[in-house]
Design an enzyme around this catalytic site. Sequence first.
Site, PDB file in Angstrom:
ATOM      1  N   ARG A 281     -39.298  -7.671  -7.225  1.00  0.00           N
ATOM      2  CA  ARG A 281     -39.610  -6.303  -7.446  1.00  0.00           C
ATOM      3  C   ARG A 281     -38.087  -5.664  -7.114  1.00  0.00           C
ATOM      4  NH1 ARG A 281     -41.490  -4.246  -2.080  1.00  0.00           N
ATOM      5  NH2 ARG A 281     -39.400  -3.681  -1.680  1.00  0.00           N
ATOM      6  N   HIS A 285     -40.636  -0.724  -2.811  1.00  0.00           N
ATOM      7  CA  HIS A 285     -42.444  -0.746  -2.873  1.00  0.00           C
ATOM      8  C   HIS A 285     -42.937   0.166  -3.638  1.00  0.00           C
ATOM      9  CE1 HIS A 285     -46.450  -2.203  -2.158  1.00  0.00           C
ATOM     10  NE2 HIS A 285     -46.551  -0.953  -1.312  1.00  0.00           N
ATOM     11  N   TYR A 294     -34.382  -3.681   4.703  1.00  0.00           N
ATOM     12  CA  TYR A 294     -35.010  -5.200   5.238  1.00  0.00           C
ATOM     13  C   TYR A 294     -34.495  -5.955   3.854  1.00  0.00           C
ATOM     14  CZ  TYR A 294     -38.537  -3.403   1.755  1.00  0.00           C
ATOM     15  OH  TYR A 294     -39.130  -2.943   0.583  1.00  0.00           O
TER      16      TYR A 294
END
Length: 391
Positions: A281, A285, A294
């Site tokens: 990805r 998200h 993160y």
Amino acid sequence: MTVESPAARKPRRGSKRVSAAKKPEAPQPQNAEPQLVQLLTPEGERVEHPDYEIDLSADELRGLYRDMVLTRRFDAEATALQRQGELGLWASLLGQEAAQIGSGRALRDDDYVFPTYREHGVAWCRGVDPTNLLGMFRGVNHGGWDPNSNNFHLYTIVIGSQTLHATGYAMGVAKDGADSAVIAYFGDGASSQGDVAESFTFSAVYNAPVVFFCQNNQWAISEPTERQTRVPLYQRAQGFGFPGIRVDGNDVLACLAVTRSALERARRGEGPTLVEAFTYRMGAHTTSDDPTKYRHDDERAAWEAKDPILRLRTYMENEGFADEAFFTALDEESDTLAKRVREAVRAMPDPDPMAIFDNIYADGHSLVDEERAQFAAYQASFADDASEEVK
């Protein structure tokens, strides 16, 4: 930080150790590379695989490239529209175009698709107008298309539940004696849901003609895959009694070949298959997420070198399957699509407030009728208040 999920993680510090006599054997050595089906390398070189062959014409290759480019442009436009306040939320597919277009083009018209909320490329392959995908994210409908018109179910927000829907539908297909297949899309995060495990159980026991297509994009929001599983995801299928395959999710040719094979297996009555498309990805998200909190930039950079669109373009240019005129025309087509999407979103009318009561029960329901009447009276009260203010 590595981009490959380890076959097994070391025990946490302070966790109870397993005795040597009882310690189960790992399916693979700790540092072994999981099996990966690949037909087109990140450098754009064509390679062969003993179990998966594919022979595409220049027109077919250009078609796959066009699908990926237009899907990416639509996705980028939707992200921009959300940032401009035109959409409430958007789940980007950036980086996952090969997994979706490859698997989507492997489907027959009579196959049925159960997506999550990120399968914009599959929707494109099924002929769903891209602007219809945006109605739900703008808040004007609950899904802007008829699922039975394209054999493409409405987007599913509840994580993993669509695998149960797909399994039940596939069981029905088998009972009807049809030779069509069903495919369910989900992510690596959804693979941790009980619904997915239950779907695996039922599909295996009933030999359902379903393909479980997991897009392992490495991150379940902020949770990396290695914190969700001790083995590569495709190996989970072994415990349920059906095959699992890991495919290079950034290789559109491999995704097409593997999914086509799995669908044909289902149609032959040989039961389910789990396909793990190992991809990444590239963006957030959803537009409410900040991946910089993160994950590291070097991880993304490593995956940018494996870009699915760039590798196919390199291959076509090297082999003379496409010229500059083709790419220029496609850029113009992308601009036209983006403009149409912008104009369509901004022109979407607000929904009729009473439409929320439609299509609940096929034959009507007394309680829904009562709620409709109460809501109509509530709406009418605003008009009454407005008329009083005028007086």
